[in-house]
Design a protein around this motif. Structure first.
Motif, PDB file in Angstrom:
ATOM      1  N   TYR A  87       0.840  -1.200   0.000  1.00  0.00           N
ATOM      2  CA  TYR A  87       0.000   0.000   0.000  1.00  0.00           C
ATOM      3  C   TYR A  87       0.875   1.251   0.000  1.00  0.00           C
ATOM      4  N   ASP A  88       1.449   1.535  -1.167  1.00  0.00           N
ATOM      5  CA  ASP A  88       2.325   2.699  -1.307  1.00  0.00           C
ATOM      6  C   ASP A  88       1.972   3.495  -2.559  1.00  0.00           C
ATOM      7  N   GLY A  89       0.711   3.417  -2.988  1.00  0.00           N
ATOM      8  CA  GLY A  89       0.286   4.093  -4.204  1.00  0.00           C
ATOM      9  C   GLY A  89       0.389   5.609  -4.108  1.00  0.00           C
ATOM     10  N   PRO A  90       0.645   6.280  -5.225  1.00  0.00           N
ATOM     11  CA  PRO A  90       0.831   7.732  -5.212  1.00  0.00           C
ATOM     12  C   PRO A  90      -0.417   8.515  -4.813  1.00  0.00           C
ATOM     13  N   ASP A  91      -1.606   7.906  -4.931  1.00  0.00           N
ATOM     14  CA  ASP A  91      -2.834   8.629  -4.590  1.00  0.00           C
ATOM     15  C   ASP A  91      -3.357   8.304  -3.195  1.00  0.00           C
ATOM     16  N   LEU A  92      -2.651   7.437  -2.459  1.00  0.00           N
ATOM     17  CA  LEU A  92      -3.124   7.063  -1.130  1.00  0.00           C
ATOM     18  C   LEU A  92      -3.269   8.276  -0.206  1.00  0.00           C
ATOM     19  N   PRO A  93      -2.293   9.205  -0.153  1.00  0.00           N
ATOM     20  CA  PRO A  93      -2.468  10.376   0.720  1.00  0.00           C
ATOM     21  C   PRO A  93      -3.672  11.227   0.326  1.00  0.00           C
ATOM     22  N   GLU A  94      -3.917  11.379  -0.972  1.00  0.00           N
ATOM     23  CA  GLU A  94      -5.047  12.196  -1.419  1.00  0.00           C
ATOM     24  C   GLU A  94      -6.377  11.519  -1.108  1.00  0.00           C
ATOM     25  N   VAL A  95      -6.431  10.196  -1.262  1.00  0.00           N
ATOM     26  CA  VAL A  95      -7.653   9.472  -0.898  1.00  0.00           C
ATOM     27  C   VAL A  95      -7.940   9.651   0.587  1.00  0.00           C
ATOM     28  N   ALA A  96      -6.899   9.577   1.400  1.00  0.00           N
ATOM     29  CA  ALA A  96      -7.071   9.782   2.844  1.00  0.00           C
ATOM     30  C   ALA A  96      -7.575  11.186   3.137  1.00  0.00           C
ATOM     31  N   LEU A  97      -7.011  12.174   2.453  1.00  0.00           N
ATOM     32  CA  LEU A  97      -7.415  13.562   2.674  1.00  0.00           C
ATOM     33  C   LEU A  97      -8.876  13.783   2.290  1.00  0.00           C
ATOM     34  N   ARG A  98      -9.273  13.227   1.151  1.00  0.00           N
ATOM     35  CA  ARG A  98     -10.630  13.460   0.654  1.00  0.00           C
ATOM     36  C   ARG A  98     -11.680  12.707   1.455  1.00  0.00           C
ATOM     37  N   THR A  99     -11.275  11.681   2.184  1.00  0.00           N
ATOM     38  CA  THR A  99     -12.231  10.894   2.969  1.00  0.00           C
ATOM     39  C   THR A  99     -12.134  11.180   4.461  1.00  0.00           C
ATOM     40  N   ASN A 100     -11.297  12.174   4.808  1.00  0.00           N
ATOM     41  CA  ASN A 100     -11.111  12.538   6.221  1.00  0.00           C
ATOM     42  C   ASN A 100     -10.625  11.360   7.058  1.00  0.00           C
ATOM     43  N   LEU A 101      -9.730  10.576   6.456  1.00  0.00           N
ATOM     44  CA  LEU A 101      -9.131   9.439   7.141  1.00  0.00           C
ATOM     45  C   LEU A 101      -7.614   9.561   7.062  1.00  0.00           C
ATOM     46  N   THR A 102      -6.931   8.727   7.810  1.00  0.00           N
ATOM     47  CA  THR A 102      -5.482   8.632   7.665  1.00  0.00           C
ATOM     48  C   THR A 102      -5.184   7.562   6.601  1.00  0.00           C
ATOM     49  N   PRO A 103      -3.985   7.588   6.012  1.00  0.00           N
ATOM     50  CA  PRO A 103      -3.636   6.506   5.079  1.00  0.00           C
ATOM     51  C   PRO A 103      -3.798   5.125   5.707  1.00  0.00           C
ATOM     52  N   ALA A 104      -3.439   4.991   6.976  1.00  0.00           N
ATOM     53  CA  ALA A 104      -3.601   3.695   7.654  1.00  0.00           C
ATOM     54  C   ALA A 104      -5.072   3.295   7.733  1.00  0.00           C
ATOM     55  N   ASP A 105      -5.959   4.277   7.942  1.00  0.00           N
ATOM     56  CA  ASP A 105      -7.392   3.989   7.977  1.00  0.00           C
ATOM     57  C   ASP A 105      -7.885   3.494   6.618  1.00  0.00           C
ATOM     58  N   VAL A 106      -7.412   4.125   5.544  1.00  0.00           N
ATOM     59  CA  VAL A 106      -7.814   3.718   4.197  1.00  0.00           C
ATOM     60  C   VAL A 106      -7.378   2.277   3.942  1.00  0.00           C
ATOM     61  N   ILE A 107      -6.132   1.976   4.302  1.00  0.00           N
ATOM     62  CA  ILE A 107      -5.611   0.621   4.115  1.00  0.00           C
ATOM     63  C   ILE A 107      -6.443  -0.386   4.908  1.00  0.00           C
ATOM     64  N   GLU A 108      -6.741  -0.048   6.159  1.00  0.00           N
ATOM     65  CA  GLU A 108      -7.503  -0.963   7.017  1.00  0.00           C
ATOM     66  C   GLU A 108      -8.869  -1.268   6.414  1.00  0.00           C
ATOM     67  N   ARG A 109      -9.515  -0.252   5.822  1.00  0.00           N
ATOM     68  CA  ARG A 109     -10.846  -0.452   5.262  1.00  0.00           C
ATOM     69  C   ARG A 109     -10.811  -1.186   3.919  1.00  0.00           C
ATOM     70  N   HIS A 110      -9.703  -1.031   3.192  1.00  0.00           N
ATOM     71  CA  HIS A 110      -9.608  -1.674   1.878  1.00  0.00           C
ATOM     72  C   HIS A 110      -9.143  -3.126   1.992  1.00  0.00           C
ATOM     73  N   ALA A 111      -8.241  -3.404   2.899  1.00  0.00           N
ATOM     74  CA  ALA A 111      -7.593  -4.715   2.980  1.00  0.00           C
ATOM     75  C   ALA A 111      -8.460  -5.739   3.715  1.00  0.00           C
ATOM     76  N   GLY A 112      -8.192  -7.010   3.417  1.00  0.00           N
ATOM     77  CA  GLY A 112      -8.756  -8.093   4.212  1.00  0.00           C
ATOM     78  C   GLY A 112     -10.104  -8.613   3.770  1.00  0.00           C
TER      79      GLY A 112
END
Length: 211
Positions: free
Chosen positions: A94-119
């Motif tokens: 999970y090191d994609g170039p848009d990960l920080p922007e996705v986190a910003l636009r969803t009011n989450l941290t990058p770790a939160d985005v990963i947690e919700r996407h993975a598994g």
């Protein structure tokens, strides 16, 4: 009622519905299997999509009306269930170039985005757009973001993206407008294999964080 219409001069498009829904995909896959089991004269190949089936035919062996009649014979007789194909784990960095922007636009941290996407398990709805590109869904509403306003000209093979409530994997390098949040080293397309694409509609994928 199924909608059946010409798609060029060598194919018919059978539309069963227009939503992204596991049950609808189950009907498409069941129709496809029924046509394989009782292959009409002249049917060459089929391609499944979210709510439709593209049927290629040999114009020297049949005509559109005869093929449509053969397909219509199956209407109301196809038994479908929610697809339960092969489950495949996808090791993901999970090191994609848009990960920080996705986190910003969803009011989450990058770790939160990963947690919700993975598994979780994602149903493969369609393979297409570019060779082997895998459309999956549905991701949680909390991390759903629209496509990029300006698509990239080059997206590396193995890139994993988000667009709306779908997630997908680029099997080959190609242009693309999805938000890239990760990548996998798995080989997703082998032109020498049958079929060439690693995944099929009805399969289920799990993205697992990899170091």
């Amino acid at each position: 009622m199924w909608q059946i219409a010409p798609a060029g001069d060598r194919a018919l498009l059978v539309t069963l519905g227009r939503s992204i829904d596991p049950e609808l995909l189950g009907h498409v896959l069941a129709l496809d299997q029924a046509l394989q089991d009782r292959r009409p004269i002249g049917l060459v190949s089929t391609v499944t999509a979210y709510g439709a089936l593209l049927c290629h035919y040999d114009a020297a062996a049949t005509d559109p009306a005869r093929l449509e009649d053969a397909i219509r014979e199956l209407e109301g007789k196809v038994e479908a269930s929610i697809p339960s194909g092969v489950i495949v784990d996808i090791p993901t960095r999970y090191d994609g170039p848009d990960l920080p922007e996705v986190a910003l636009r969803t009011n989450l941290t990058p770790a939160d985005v990963i947690e919700r996407h993975a598994g979780r398990e994602y149903l493969v709805y369609c393979v297409g757009f570019a060779p082997g590109f895998t459309y999956c869904g549905a991701i949680p509403d909390e991390i759903a973001v629209p496509r990029l306003a300006s698509p990239r000209l080059r997206v590396p093979a193995g890139s994993i993206g988000i667009a709306g409530r779908q997630t997908g994997i680029y099997a080959v390098e190609s242009p693309g407008g999805w938000n890239l949040i990760g990548r996998t080293a798995l080989r997703l397309l082998d032109p020498a294999a049958d079929p060439p694409a690693r995944f099929r509609p009805g399969d289920r994928l799990r993205f697992l964080p990899a170091s």
